[in-house]
Write an enzyme that holds these catalytic residues in place. Sequence first.
Site, PDB file in Angstrom:
ATOM      1  N   ASN A  58       0.823  -1.205   0.000  1.00 26.69           N
ATOM      2  CA  ASN A  58       0.000   0.000   0.000  1.00 26.69           C
ATOM      3  C   ASN A  58       0.861   1.259   0.000  1.00 26.69           C
ATOM      4  O   ASN A  58       0.580   2.227  -0.719  1.00 26.69           O
ATOM      5  CB  ASN A  58      -0.918   0.014   1.229  1.00 26.69           C
ATOM      6  N   ARG A 408     -11.127  -3.903 -14.606  1.00 25.27           N
ATOM      7  CA  ARG A 408      -9.999  -4.788 -14.285  1.00 25.27           C
ATOM      8  C   ARG A 408     -10.505  -6.221 -14.373  1.00 25.27           C
ATOM      9  O   ARG A 408     -11.620  -6.514 -13.969  1.00 25.27           O
ATOM     10  CB  ARG A 408      -9.472  -4.545 -12.867  1.00 25.27           C
ATOM     11  N   ARG A 438      -5.545   2.264 -13.461  1.00 25.12           N
ATOM     12  CA  ARG A 438      -4.168   2.408 -12.999  1.00 25.12           C
ATOM     13  C   ARG A 438      -3.534   1.079 -12.602  1.00 25.12           C
ATOM     14  O   ARG A 438      -4.123   0.286 -11.867  1.00 25.12           O
ATOM     15  CB  ARG A 438      -4.111   3.376 -11.812  1.00 25.12           C
ATOM     16  N   HIS A 468     -15.725   3.372 -14.905  1.00 21.84           N
ATOM     17  CA  HIS A 468     -15.542   2.573 -13.699  1.00 21.84           C
ATOM     18  C   HIS A 468     -16.790   1.752 -13.381  1.00 21.84           C
ATOM     19  O   HIS A 468     -16.798   0.969 -12.439  1.00 21.84           O
ATOM     20  CB  HIS A 468     -15.198   3.514 -12.533  1.00 21.84           C
ATOM     21  N   TYR A 501     -12.489  -9.606  -2.150  1.00 21.06           N
ATOM     22  CA  TYR A 501     -13.207  -8.350  -1.941  1.00 21.06           C
ATOM     23  C   TYR A 501     -14.680  -8.640  -1.683  1.00 21.06           C
ATOM     24  O   TYR A 501     -15.261  -9.535  -2.300  1.00 21.06           O
ATOM     25  CB  TYR A 501     -13.124  -7.444  -3.180  1.00 21.06           C
ATOM     26  N   ARG A 597     -14.397   2.452   4.546  1.00 21.18           N
ATOM     27  CA  ARG A 597     -13.241   1.602   4.782  1.00 21.18           C
ATOM     28  C   ARG A 597     -11.935   2.383   4.811  1.00 21.18           C
ATOM     29  O   ARG A 597     -11.093   2.180   5.675  1.00 21.18           O
ATOM     30  CB  ARG A 597     -13.146   0.535   3.686  1.00 21.18           C
ATOM     31  N   HIS A 625     -15.413  -3.633  -0.150  1.00 26.16           N
ATOM     32  CA  HIS A 625     -15.380  -2.928  -1.428  1.00 26.16           C
ATOM     33  C   HIS A 625     -16.760  -2.500  -1.908  1.00 26.16           C
ATOM     34  O   HIS A 625     -16.874  -1.679  -2.814  1.00 26.16           O
ATOM     35  CB  HIS A 625     -14.721  -3.841  -2.481  1.00 26.16           C
TER      36      HIS A 625
END
Length: 736
Positions: A58, A408, A438, A468, A501, A597, A625
């Site tokens: 991270n 993704r 990204r 997205h 997730y 979160r 998520h």
Amino acid sequence: MPKSKKNVNDQIDLTNPKYYLNRELSWLEFNSKVLHEACDPRTPLLERLKFLAIFCSNLDEFFMVRVAALKQQVEAKVSKLTFDGRTPQQQLDEISFALRPLVTQHNQHFEQVLRPELAKHGVHILDYIDLSEQQRNYLNNYFEEQIFPVITPLAVDRSHPFPYISNLSLNLAVVIKNPETEQEFFARVKVPKVLPRFIPLPSDLSSNRNGKSIVWTGVPLEQAIAHNLEYLFPGMNIQEYHPFRITRDADLELEEDEADDLLLAIEQELRKRRVGGTPVRLELQSQTPEIIRNRLLQDLNLSDSDVYQVEGLLGLRDLMYFLSLPLPELKDQPWRSVVHPRLQVLREPNTGSGLLKLDEGQDIFSVIREKDLLVHHPYQSFSRSVVRFITDSAHDPDVLAIKMTLYRTSGDSPIVDALIAAAENGKQVSVLVELKARFDEENNIYWARRLESVGVHVVYGLVGLKTHSKIVMVVRREKERIRRYVHIGTGNYNPKTARLYTDLGLFSCREDLGADLTDLFNYLTGYSRQKSYRQLLVAPVNMRDRFMNLIYREIENTQKGLSGRIVAKMNSLIDPQIITALYEASRAGVKIDLIVRGTCCLRPGLKNVSENISVISIVGRFLEHSRIFYFYNNGHEEIYFGSADWMPRNLDRRVEAITPIQDSDLAKDLQEILGMMLADNRQAWELQSDGSYIQRRPGDCPEAVSQKILMSMALGSAAIPPNLISPKQNSFSPDS
């Protein structure tokens, strides 16, 4: 947009920077909770090692993107204040101040606590100096055969300029001396990423220690290299060596308006990323001499504030290696997602001929036609719901078209295989592949080209916007009509992350949602500028205004003497306009519970500002998520979920989709999920008004771990703890 009454908001400026937390510092607070899981003895040992690795990973991304952007702003002499009142330089200074104790704690905990604990369980991460002569002989031979051919030592002198050091690479700064001239030289040796970071010793050289069996014994790769440097510099005397690691700016700089071909433009930027941008961080061991430190700083054009010193090993993200050890007692109990009860009636399809063969009434479409279907991952299977839906659609002879967005996906995606099969079966297949996701750009370019090669219509997104949204639409011929089946989710179409997730997905064949997704896909693939949608909240079209109206409706109801209530779950809360509206709602008497979160810039519990707002964050074995939004609406409850957080980028610079839930049973299911989160007393952290968090403790109450309860419920064996109020019986009404 309706306004709240003056007597609620007079004599106070809710845009004052003192009412907002800094985005970067809030993120560091989130990552400190990840570190806490690594330090918490209640977490199984190898899972603690995993959280140490996640903390490091991270931080790498934080420096590559967030810190790099701030340093660019400082270099460009940007003095604009953030909405919390800080300049870029002030943010960098506060990041450094807040982060250094965490970095120290991170490395000390590994060296002083976890490394000895691992040894007690037969996992010995040794230092080279502690090896026996036999073990050293083995590693010397291993070095000659496996490592030496891969390494290229690079001298640094007048004829050899300081070499380029790649992003996140681990290196050795080596000082050598010519024994004839007594002249010293400096060299750099890169620890190759193509080799395992930790070298295991064979079992016959891993003798029992203290009568306990050995599971794994070995040394870090860089130490095996360091103790064999004479092979790299024959005839020279090795004076000293010191490991170091650097981080570079890795964000893409893309001028979309000027790109004739977006795919080629991103490929060019990816080539630049492989080389890496400007250095932003230097990691050193604390015993590194000042002369070596200064040499590296000078050659990398960094300052003392960019140096992070640690005790022990660098680059602890590589600790993930040890999660593969056969020690189930030191890990979380394995979890295998269950098939949603309504999907258990489906028979296995036979797709050998390229067409789906199922008895009438046994296909996934008939299940969706009965009523809307809600799936919750990873508690319920992603492969037996989402992947099954797309795969069956690819082979069903009555399916005419498939449209979907891919932000993704995994490297061996069965979804992409299904889309290719659909195109080969003669169906109209259109896929928007977001090339600007990204750190997944290269992967997405590969999938885009593979899909195009078989005739799939591939779109790369809209200029200036990332797509997205998580949406699929299947167009199917049924008797005399055409029916549209849709999936709207909160997570990526990635089978691997679907196991890690928590995400939600809605399957429906409602006409209004089908029509909305038709309009949305036309917006994504054509020149449509659709401004209104029947049900969907779509960013950047109507989502911001719809959310603001929903918040202000709660304010109006409260001002009329009615009840007001908002519960929202998301990854990040950053948008100043939304936060200001929530402050207004709190001042009006609306009771607000937020489950955020990660980054949260709202300050809860401020007198006369946010006294009616509470914020918790849940950090557990699964990454939270999903995004869920609940509004009481004077008893006519409304609940939504989808792909967007309350961030400016989601509301203004991305294409997002959030759907209302109209089925009352499914709405209650979502309320129940929220209720479990709010009642969590083990993995929930309460945000304080100063930006710090306090972890909840069960005390005298039974432990209520929301993720564990949801796993038990998926298995059909859950008994909801008595202290956990189930919204299926008790709504989120403030009067409950």
